[in-house]
Write a protein that holds these residues in place. Sequence first.
Motif, mmCIF file in Angstrom:
data_model
loop_
_atom_site.group_PDB
_atom_site.id
_atom_site.type_symbol
_atom_site.label_atom_id
_atom_site.label_comp_id
_atom_site.label_asym_id
_atom_site.label_seq_id
_atom_site.Cartn_x
_atom_site.Cartn_y
_atom_site.Cartn_z
ATOM 1 N N GLN A 23 55.791 7.360 56.348
ATOM 2 C CA GLN A 23 54.752 6.865 55.450
ATOM 3 C C GLN A 23 55.365 6.098 54.292
ATOM 4 N N ARG A 47 44.164 1.021 59.822
ATOM 5 C CA ARG A 47 44.114 1.884 60.994
ATOM 6 C C ARG A 47 45.405 2.680 61.144
ATOM 7 N N THR A 49 47.459 3.564 58.796
ATOM 8 C CA THR A 49 47.503 4.570 57.732
ATOM 9 C C THR A 49 46.648 5.774 58.115
ATOM 10 N N ASP A 50 45.481 5.530 58.686
ATOM 11 C CA ASP A 50 44.599 6.628 59.096
ATOM 12 C C ASP A 50 45.245 7.488 60.172
ATOM 13 N N VAL A 51 45.890 6.844 61.148
ATOM 14 C CA VAL A 51 46.515 7.585 62.246
ATOM 15 C C VAL A 51 47.658 8.449 61.725
ATOM 16 N N GLU A 53 48.113 9.527 58.702
ATOM 17 C CA GLU A 53 47.582 10.582 57.840
ATOM 18 C C GLU A 53 46.982 11.717 58.663
ATOM 19 N N LYS A 54 46.273 11.390 59.738
ATOM 20 C CA LYS A 54 45.693 12.429 60.593
ATOM 21 C C LYS A 54 46.778 13.235 61.295
ATOM 22 N N ILE A 55 47.842 12.562 61.721
ATOM 23 C CA ILE A 55 48.964 13.272 62.349
ATOM 24 C C ILE A 55 49.607 14.218 61.340
ATOM 25 N N THR A 56 49.768 13.755 60.106
ATOM 26 C CA THR A 56 50.370 14.589 59.057
ATOM 27 C C THR A 56 49.532 15.837 58.805
ATOM 28 N N TRP A 57 48.228 15.659 58.657
ATOM 29 C CA TRP A 57 47.355 16.806 58.405
ATOM 30 C C TRP A 57 47.314 17.756 59.602
ATOM 31 N N GLY A 58 47.330 17.196 60.802
ATOM 32 C CA GLY A 58 47.324 18.031 62.001
ATOM 33 C C GLY A 58 48.587 18.865 62.123
#
Length: 85
Positions: A23, A47, A49-51, A53-58
Amino acid sequence: MVNLLTILTGVICLLLMLVVLIQNPKGGGIDSTFGGTQANQVIGASRSTDVIEKITWGLAAALFILCIVTALAVGAQGAGAAGGL
């Protein structure tokens, strides 16, 4: 069982470190070191950045859950060993 959970926790930790390092600290998306300009052109800057970020949170949620499950497994293993004495 506990050994498998410990190894899985270590793998998730390594993946989480890699995703965080990819990131851009300014929120610009994928870092240019990893081909950021090409990635932004293909899937768009917002897009990517969203992917990421979602991987990080997951991965963070998976690590949290795995730590709790491992603690419960170690506690159950210790109670089983103490109960047999």
